[in-house]
Design a protein around this motif. Structure first.
Motif, PDB file in Angstrom:
ATOM      1  N   GLY A 255       0.874  -1.285   0.035  1.00  0.00           N
ATOM      2  CA  GLY A 255      -0.011  -0.032  -0.135  1.00  0.00           C
ATOM      3  C   GLY A 255       0.897   1.146  -0.121  1.00  0.00           C
ATOM      4  N   ILE A 256       0.268   2.360  -0.280  1.00  0.00           N
ATOM      5  CA  ILE A 256       0.931   3.679  -0.030  1.00  0.00           C
ATOM      6  C   ILE A 256       0.432   4.259   1.119  1.00  0.00           C
ATOM      7  N   PHE A 257       1.028   4.981   2.047  1.00  0.00           N
ATOM      8  CA  PHE A 257       0.788   5.206   3.402  1.00  0.00           C
ATOM      9  C   PHE A 257       1.271   6.864   3.524  1.00  0.00           C
ATOM     10  N   LYS A 258       0.613   7.381   4.382  1.00  0.00           N
ATOM     11  CA  LYS A 258       1.072   8.851   4.748  1.00  0.00           C
ATOM     12  C   LYS A 258       1.283   8.806   6.253  1.00  0.00           C
ATOM     13  N   PRO A 259       2.065   9.849   6.757  1.00  0.00           N
ATOM     14  CA  PRO A 259       2.516   9.706   8.227  1.00  0.00           C
ATOM     15  C   PRO A 259       0.869  10.630   8.972  1.00  0.00           C
ATOM     16  N   ALA A 260       0.443   9.810  10.040  1.00  0.00           N
ATOM     17  CA  ALA A 260      -0.914  10.234  10.659  1.00  0.00           C
ATOM     18  C   ALA A 260      -0.227  10.393  12.152  1.00  0.00           C
ATOM     19  N   GLU A 261      -1.342  10.974  12.816  1.00  0.00           N
ATOM     20  CA  GLU A 261      -1.158  11.110  14.201  1.00  0.00           C
ATOM     21  C   GLU A 261      -0.597  10.003  14.882  1.00  0.00           C
ATOM     22  N   GLN A 262      -1.127   9.015  14.729  1.00  0.00           N
ATOM     23  CA  GLN A 262      -0.607   7.781  15.424  1.00  0.00           C
ATOM     24  C   GLN A 262      -0.395   6.541  14.330  1.00  0.00           C
ATOM     25  N   GLY A 263       0.982   7.016  13.936  1.00  0.00           N
ATOM     26  CA  GLY A 263       1.529   6.057  12.856  1.00  0.00           C
ATOM     27  C   GLY A 263       1.449   6.401  11.733  1.00  0.00           C
ATOM     28  N   TYR A 264       0.823   5.519  10.779  1.00  0.00           N
ATOM     29  CA  TYR A 264       0.468   5.741   9.332  1.00  0.00           C
ATOM     30  C   TYR A 264      -0.859   5.399   8.911  1.00  0.00           C
ATOM     31  N   GLU A 265      -1.544   6.092   8.093  1.00  0.00           N
ATOM     32  CA  GLU A 265      -2.655   5.808   7.235  1.00  0.00           C
ATOM     33  C   GLU A 265      -2.539   5.350   5.856  1.00  0.00           C
ATOM     34  N   GLN A 266      -3.107   4.323   5.423  1.00  0.00           N
ATOM     35  CA  GLN A 266      -3.052   3.948   3.946  1.00  0.00           C
ATOM     36  C   GLN A 266      -3.777   5.026   3.378  1.00  0.00           C
ATOM     37  N   VAL A 267      -3.346   5.350   2.033  1.00  0.00           N
ATOM     38  CA  VAL A 267      -3.846   6.516   0.979  1.00  0.00           C
ATOM     39  C   VAL A 267      -4.376   5.941  -0.113  1.00  0.00           C
ATOM     40  N   ALA A 268      -3.900   4.667  -0.615  1.00  0.00           N
ATOM     41  CA  ALA A 268      -4.050   4.164  -1.924  1.00  0.00           C
ATOM     42  C   ALA A 268      -3.580   2.718  -1.944  1.00  0.00           C
ATOM     43  N   ILE A 269      -4.150   2.016  -2.735  1.00  0.00           N
ATOM     44  CA  ILE A 269      -4.154   0.599  -3.219  1.00  0.00           C
ATOM     45  C   ILE A 269      -4.205  -0.217  -1.870  1.00  0.00           C
TER      46      ILE A 269
END
Length: 79
Positions: free
Chosen positions: A65-79
């Protein structure tokens, strides 16, 4: 932004393809918050997201997957 992979082979393939289209990338360890089968990830700028997704899909690169930094860890944004 970060691409996580299930295999080192796919990570190296993506690295080659993204460098070929002149996207500025860095190879980095996969963060522990992201469960993936490969210890390598590719970091890239958010401004390149659309082009990265196009290359991944057009070349059928297998990714976790493709992820971006979030408040707590990372969140998936694509695939």
């Amino acid at each position: 932004m970060l691409i996580a992979f299930d295999s080192t082979q796919q990570a190296l393939r993506a690295e080659m393809l993204l460098e070929y289209v002149e996207i500025d990338i860095d190879i980095c360890p996969t963060p522990k918050e992201i469960t993936a089968g490969c210890a390598l990830s590719i970091h890239f700028g958010e401004e390149d997201l659309e082009q990265v997704v196009r290359v991944i899909r057009d070349e059928q690169v297998e990714i976790r997957g493709i992820f971006k930094p979030a408040e707590q860890g990372y969140e998936q944004v694509a695939i």
